[in-house]
Design a protein around this motif. Structure first.
Motif, PDB file in Angstrom:
ATOM      1  N   GLY A 185      22.396 -45.375   8.665  1.00 22.99           N
ATOM      2  CA  GLY A 185      22.791 -45.913   9.961  1.00 22.99           C
ATOM      3  C   GLY A 185      22.529 -47.396   9.996  1.00 22.99           C
ATOM      4  O   GLY A 185      22.131 -47.996   8.994  1.00 22.99           O
TER       5      GLY A 185
ATOM      6  N   ALA B 146      17.441 -40.632  11.300  1.00 26.15           N
ATOM      7  CA  ALA B 146      18.682 -40.619  10.519  1.00 26.15           C
ATOM      8  C   ALA B 146      18.451 -41.303   9.177  1.00 26.15           C
ATOM      9  O   ALA B 146      17.901 -42.401   9.124  1.00 26.15           O
ATOM     10  N   GLU B 147      18.890 -40.638   8.096  1.00 28.83           N
ATOM     11  CA  GLU B 147      18.742 -41.215   6.756  1.00 28.83           C
ATOM     12  C   GLU B 147      19.544 -42.501   6.634  1.00 28.83           C
ATOM     13  O   GLU B 147      19.132 -43.452   5.965  1.00 28.83           O
TER      14      GLU B 147
ATOM     15  N   LEU C 195      26.462 -42.976  21.765  1.00 30.32           N
ATOM     16  CA  LEU C 195      25.616 -42.172  20.893  1.00 30.32           C
ATOM     17  C   LEU C 195      25.913 -40.682  21.047  1.00 30.32           C
ATOM     18  O   LEU C 195      25.948 -39.941  20.072  1.00 30.32           O
TER      19      LEU C 195
ATOM     20  N   TYR D  38      16.565 -38.358  18.046  1.00 24.24           N
ATOM     21  CA  TYR D  38      16.339 -38.032  16.635  1.00 24.24           C
ATOM     22  C   TYR D  38      17.393 -38.685  15.748  1.00 24.24           C
ATOM     23  O   TYR D  38      17.686 -38.236  14.647  1.00 24.24           O
ATOM     24  N   ARG D  39      17.959 -39.781  16.232  1.00 27.88           N
ATOM     25  CA  ARG D  39      18.962 -40.449  15.412  1.00 27.88           C
ATOM     26  C   ARG D  39      18.850 -41.981  15.487  1.00 27.88           C
ATOM     27  O   ARG D  39      18.703 -42.651  14.490  1.00 27.88           O
ATOM     28  N   THR D  40      18.868 -42.520  16.688  1.00 30.58           N
ATOM     29  CA  THR D  40      18.861 -43.978  16.780  1.00 30.58           C
ATOM     30  C   THR D  40      17.437 -44.509  16.513  1.00 30.58           C
ATOM     31  O   THR D  40      16.490 -43.745  16.348  1.00 30.58           O
TER      32      THR D  40
ATOM     33  N   GLU E  80      18.833 -34.566  20.017  1.00 30.37           N
ATOM     34  CA  GLU E  80      19.448 -34.605  18.685  1.00 30.37           C
ATOM     35  C   GLU E  80      20.238 -35.892  18.449  1.00 30.37           C
ATOM     36  O   GLU E  80      20.191 -36.471  17.373  1.00 30.37           O
ATOM     37  N   ARG E  81      20.976 -36.318  19.454  1.00 29.29           N
ATOM     38  CA  ARG E  81      21.949 -37.392  19.240  1.00 29.29           C
ATOM     39  C   ARG E  81      21.405 -38.778  19.541  1.00 29.29           C
ATOM     40  O   ARG E  81      21.943 -39.766  19.077  1.00 29.29           O
TER      41      ARG E  81
ATOM     42  N   SER F 200      13.574 -44.092  12.726  1.00 30.34           N
ATOM     43  CA  SER F 200      14.853 -43.404  12.930  1.00 30.34           C
ATOM     44  C   SER F 200      14.847 -42.151  12.065  1.00 30.34           C
ATOM     45  O   SER F 200      14.572 -42.212  10.869  1.00 30.34           O
TER      46      SER F 200
END
Lengths: 418, 162
Positions: A157, A154-155, A414, A38-40, A34-35, A152
């Motif tokens: 960042g 993440a919408e 992160l 699914y983000r960076t 998740e961190r 990424s």
């Protein structure tokens, strides 16, 4: 959730060591997905894998299957392989050319931009109005640098270039080894699976301490000089490029010797076509490019530029990782490409002279870290001689653990970010 | 259908079975001696017949690289085979596919069970052999191509001789 409280990592990550549970705890693995994954920004594929309009190729971000498409206008999309209706996989071919994906279950059809084009028997949905809100899932942001496509989830960042920071130069250094300034990843990817946590692979990629031990067998019989690049007396440096990106910079050694193509273990007369094309393309600068050679850079969390090869690290479970590998191919360099492919096939993959042994180390590491004590892994090597280079980046000697400490700083940042 | 040359088939089978046994028993130098001077050992990745000159293979060894592979084993520091995997090949469905008088092309299916600390792994596929007749009437291996059934998927380390 108590497990995500910052103090937890205070107790598990010290300046000179990390706790074994960071590799083995299934809960931490779920949080990493998740961190981090699914983000960076995560490397997904290369534009040369979808050269024509409507080409597509199946890729991944960790355990998630991602369809990388090029639409008819040339734009790259990263779509998730899941029908918006009842979650069937819409794509089952590893690659192909199609403007649309038709779900085999109920015939819903999606364009290669992810848009729902239609569902059979409209009246069941009271017409076609519902179509507008139902498309394929997608990776929120797509970023491309020198043909390397990152995604990424993440919408919002940092931009891809902000994320890469000084590591973006690794891509510049790679592509300028092509007389046309482009790398092509067209030789196909071998998928090599290991029973180990993904971070053991990331840490090994820029570990300059292991080659003389893990790879002594092949260095000795192939009379390779690679081992010396990672010796006590090497002038090469290990470097923290920021944001978890790390490097073994071998240029000081290549410059000391000053032989064009020495980085590839050869001389200009063995690659006359390539060398003349490079000189035609870059003029006086060509000698420097051919002396400096290709980077050895690990782009956090999953792309390893390993001189003549590219590796992509894919975690599939807390105890299982797939390492994808292909040979770099430089546009306009057929003679060098043949040799790079041949050398890559010998070195990497499940039977590779190098990677079979690295993989054995990952799996031994994984089994070893299950033992109850000592509970810590020591990453202290070279702490007393860390220094800043002229760009202000942290560097150490060739065999130091500067990169591993840098990887954990980014990991922690992160994992603790809001 | 042409009649099977049983004597030829038996001779080919015996060669193939012996090669498998040498692999199983890690008799590296004896195995290397089966090859012709221009031997090619190919384990493709990603299908039955990709072009090894333009795409990745699991193994694509010319004769000198076959020798290098054996030398690496003999250092005793090939960690991926230290200790060596316990393996056994079962080879079946042996067929003569072609015979031009100098070389016999043969095909066979195989299953290999490998035991390492990780656990048991089953490898399966089809091998094609190009066997060259020597002056002594025996065969030497000019080419061996090993197509794993799962060569388009994730594979564990394959460091033994397949």
């Amino acid at each position: 959730m108590a497990v995500t409280a910052p103090h937890r990592f205070d107790e598990l990550i010290k300046a000179d060591r990390v706790h074994g549970s960071l590799y083995t705890d299934p809960e931490i693995y779920e949080q990493e997905l998740e961190r981090i994954w699914y983000r960076t920004w995560v490397y997904v594929g290369h534009v040369s894998e979808v050269p024509q309009p409507n080409d597509y190729v199946l890729k991944s971000i960790g355990p998630q299957q991602v369809i990388m498409t090029r639409d008819r206008d040339g734009e790259i999309h990263l779509l998730l392989n899941r029908c918006a209706h009842r979650a069937n996989q819409v794509c089952d071919a590893p690659r192909g050319n199609s403007s649309a994906f038709r779900c085999p279950y109920h015939g819903w059809t999606f364009s290669n931009t992810g848009k729902l084009l239609g569902y059979p028997f409209n009246s069941g949905y009271g017409g076609t109005e519902a179509k507008k809100s139902l498309g394929l899932g997608r990776v929120a942001r797509v970023g491309i640098y020198q043909g390397f496509v990152f995604g990424s989830f993440a919408e919002d960042g940092p931009t891809l270039l902000e994320h890469l920071g000084p590591a973006h130069e690794a891509f510049d250094r790679l592509v300028r080894l092509s007389p046309e300034g482009e790398v092509e990843l067209t030789a196909g990817w071998i998928k090599h699976k290991v029973k180990a946590n993904w971070k053991m692979l990331v840490e090994n990629e820029t570990d300059g301490y292991h080659p003389q031990f893990v790879h002594a067998s092949i260095f000795s019989v192939a009379k390779s000089g690679i081992g010396d690049l990672y010796g006590e007396k090497s002038t090469a440096v290990s470097r923290d490029l920021g944001n978890g990106h790390t490097e073994n910079d071998l240029r000081p050694e290549f410059r000391r010797v000053g032989q064009p193509m020495g980085w590839f273990g050869t001389t200009p007369d063995r690659l006359p076509d390539y060398v003349s094309r490079m000189r035609a393309a870059y003029g006086e600068k060509a000698e420097e490019i051919m002396i400096d050679g290709s980077p050895h850079v690990m782009v956090f969390p999953n792309l390893f530029i390993a001189e003549i090869q590219l590796f992509v690290i894919q975690p599939t479970a807390v105890d299982e990782t797939v390492q994808h590998v292909t040979a770099a191919q430089f546009k306009g360099a057929p003679d060098l490409n043949r040799r790079m492919l041949h050398q890559t096939i010998g070195s990497v993959g499940p039977a590779g002279f190098l990677l079979a042994d690295d993989s054995e180390m990952y799996e031994r590491n994984w089994r070893g870290v299950q033992e109850r004590n000592p509970e810590w892994l020591v990453l202290a090597r070279g702490m007393h001689r860390e220094r800043r280079d002229e760009d202000g980046l942290l560097v150490g000697d060739a065999t130091d653990e500067v990169p591993q400490r840098a990887i954990w700083r980014e990991w922690r940042r992160l994992m603790e970010a809001a | 259908m042409t009649a099977v040359d049983v004597d030829l088939l038996r001779a080919v089978e015996q060669f193939i079975f012996r090669e498998a046994r040498l692999q199983d028993e890690h008799a590296y130098e004896e195995w290397e001696s089966l090859w012709t001077d221009d031997g090619v050992y190919w384990v493709p990745y990603g299908g039955d017949d990709p072009d090894p000159e333009t795409s990745m293979s699991i193994i694509y060894d010319n004769r000198s690289r076959i020798g290098l592979r054996v030398k690496q084993f003999l250092t005793g520091k090939r960690h991926a085979q230290t200790p060596p995997s316990r393996i056994r090949h079962v080879v079946s469905n042996v067929e003569i596919l072609d015979d031009d008088g100098d070389e016999v092309r043969a095909g066979a299916n195989f299953i290999v069970t490998e035991s390492r600390e990780r656990g048991l792994v089953t490898w399966a596929g089809r091998s094609e052999y190009m066997l060259r007749r020597g002056d002594d009437g025996g065969f030497a291996m000019a080419r061996k191509k090993v197509v794993l059934v799962n060569n388009d998927r994730e594979l564990y380390t394959l460091a033994f001789l397949i």
